[in-house]
Design an enzyme around this catalytic site. Sequence first.
Site, PDB file in Angstrom:
ATOM      1  N   GLU A 101      75.454-125.935  -1.800  1.00 43.30           N
ATOM      2  CA  GLU A 101      75.445-125.826  -0.358  1.00 43.30           C
ATOM      3  C   GLU A 101      76.682-125.306   0.188  1.00 43.30           C
ATOM      4  O   GLU A 101      77.226-125.762   1.341  1.00 43.30           O
ATOM      5  CB  GLU A 101      74.757-126.891   0.295  1.00 43.30           C
ATOM      6  CG  GLU A 101      73.395-127.297  -0.099  1.00 43.30           C
ATOM      7  CD  GLU A 101      72.807-128.446   0.890  1.00 43.30           C
ATOM      8  OE1 GLU A 101      73.335-128.849   1.964  1.00 43.30           O
ATOM      9  OE2 GLU A 101      72.208-129.053   0.403  1.00 43.30           O
TER      10      GLU A 101
ATOM     11  N   GLU B 108      70.588-137.091  -0.341  1.00 42.54           N
ATOM     12  CA  GLU B 108      71.508-137.815   0.363  1.00 42.54           C
ATOM     13  C   GLU B 108      71.177-139.341   0.548  1.00 42.54           C
ATOM     14  O   GLU B 108      70.978-139.791   1.451  1.00 42.54           O
ATOM     15  CB  GLU B 108      71.689-137.228   1.676  1.00 42.54           C
ATOM     16  CG  GLU B 108      72.116-135.937   1.761  1.00 42.54           C
ATOM     17  CD  GLU B 108      72.038-135.045   3.180  1.00 42.54           C
ATOM     18  OE1 GLU B 108      71.697-135.694   4.308  1.00 42.54           O
ATOM     19  OE2 GLU B 108      72.443-133.948   3.367  1.00 42.54           O
TER      20      GLU B 108
END
Length: 381
Positions: free
Chosen positions: A271, A166
């Site tokens: 995910e 991220e």
Amino acid sequence: MRNISSKEYYNTTMSMLLLGLNLVTTVGIAQQKQTLKEAYNGKFVIGAAVNEAQFSGRDTLGAMLVATQFNSITPENALKWQSVHPKPNQYNFEAADRYVAFGEKNHMTIIGHTLVWHNQTPRWVFQDDSGKDVSKEKLLERMRDHITTVVGRYKGRIKGWDVVNEAIIDDGSFNQSKWLKIIGEEFIAKAFQFAHEADPQAELYYNDFSMENIPKRMGAIALIKKLKAQGITITGVGLQGHFQLDWPSIGQLDSTITEFAQLGVKVMITELDVDALPQPDWTATAEITKRFQYSEKMDPYKAGLPDSMQQVLANRYADLFAVFNKNKKHMSRVTFWGVTDRESWLNGFPIRGRTNYPLLFDRTGKPKRALEAVLKVAGNP
Ligand code: XIL
């Protein structure tokens, strides 16, 4: 015979109940024609994020589901910086060692998550004794020590690492994290370089959410191109896949996979879950620090997911897997962020205390209609 205390009685009763539940669920699974990993065998591996209760076996039902349905695992929290390296000179590998042993026992593709991130990383990492930001050199030294120690410990056993998590925000620019502010953009290349030195055979990934949106995708593509041009080893990109019922569109997802594949990296869904509840607003992405206020209106299925919604969820999963299946030659793995709805992080995010239904197994571990839908898609060429 001695008298048993009410606590012992309770424990014994609970164990028997759980055992019963296990049997019921095992029978339920046995009735399924195939398991997930069998169904997608030869296409891509199917993973699950696992928590400590599952990989230590304390959650017997969870551990059993993971072992029967999946052939890859990712640690939900056990390998994050705050878990393995809570204090400057203190590494704690107890849980992580058990995680890797669980994967080896079950002959799984074992993933490491994650080395460099702005969340779940203790404050001391960025500070000196007086609480001021450390120098660039000091932070690079700490990063190197962390990566060398953690990746080195599982060399040859953990197959791939989410090296940087991220680093990019919605508009495609870099997240103004401490990593970026203290080291500069170079922190990303350095993290990959240290990881490669620690285990030259390991696959190394850049992992992020919402890259299906064009501005963020452009940022990530530029980053990967730049890393490759610098000769940095980067094996793959992880699309987190924290999806909603109506986002991303199938077209968006398809072109995202294609565009990353064209860069010559493996693409994986790392995910996956589908949020079945109302969204607070469009800024509700997977940035874990972003929270919204609870209200009854935002928690409409406390008593159970209506049949019609089960079907909506199943159709959504079918559409998503149809895209993965179509792109199978570019995709190495699809990993779910959890196993059953009961322990999904989406019960607590981005609003605390809701009852969510994002996965393929219900709260008791029973297969949902969404599982059948995903298995059915596997039958397509
Ligand atoms: C989440 C875990 O599921 C939670 O248990 C924890 O409290 C916060 O982090 N993106 C990621 C994951 O890369 O590591 C996050 O996992 C979810 C968002």
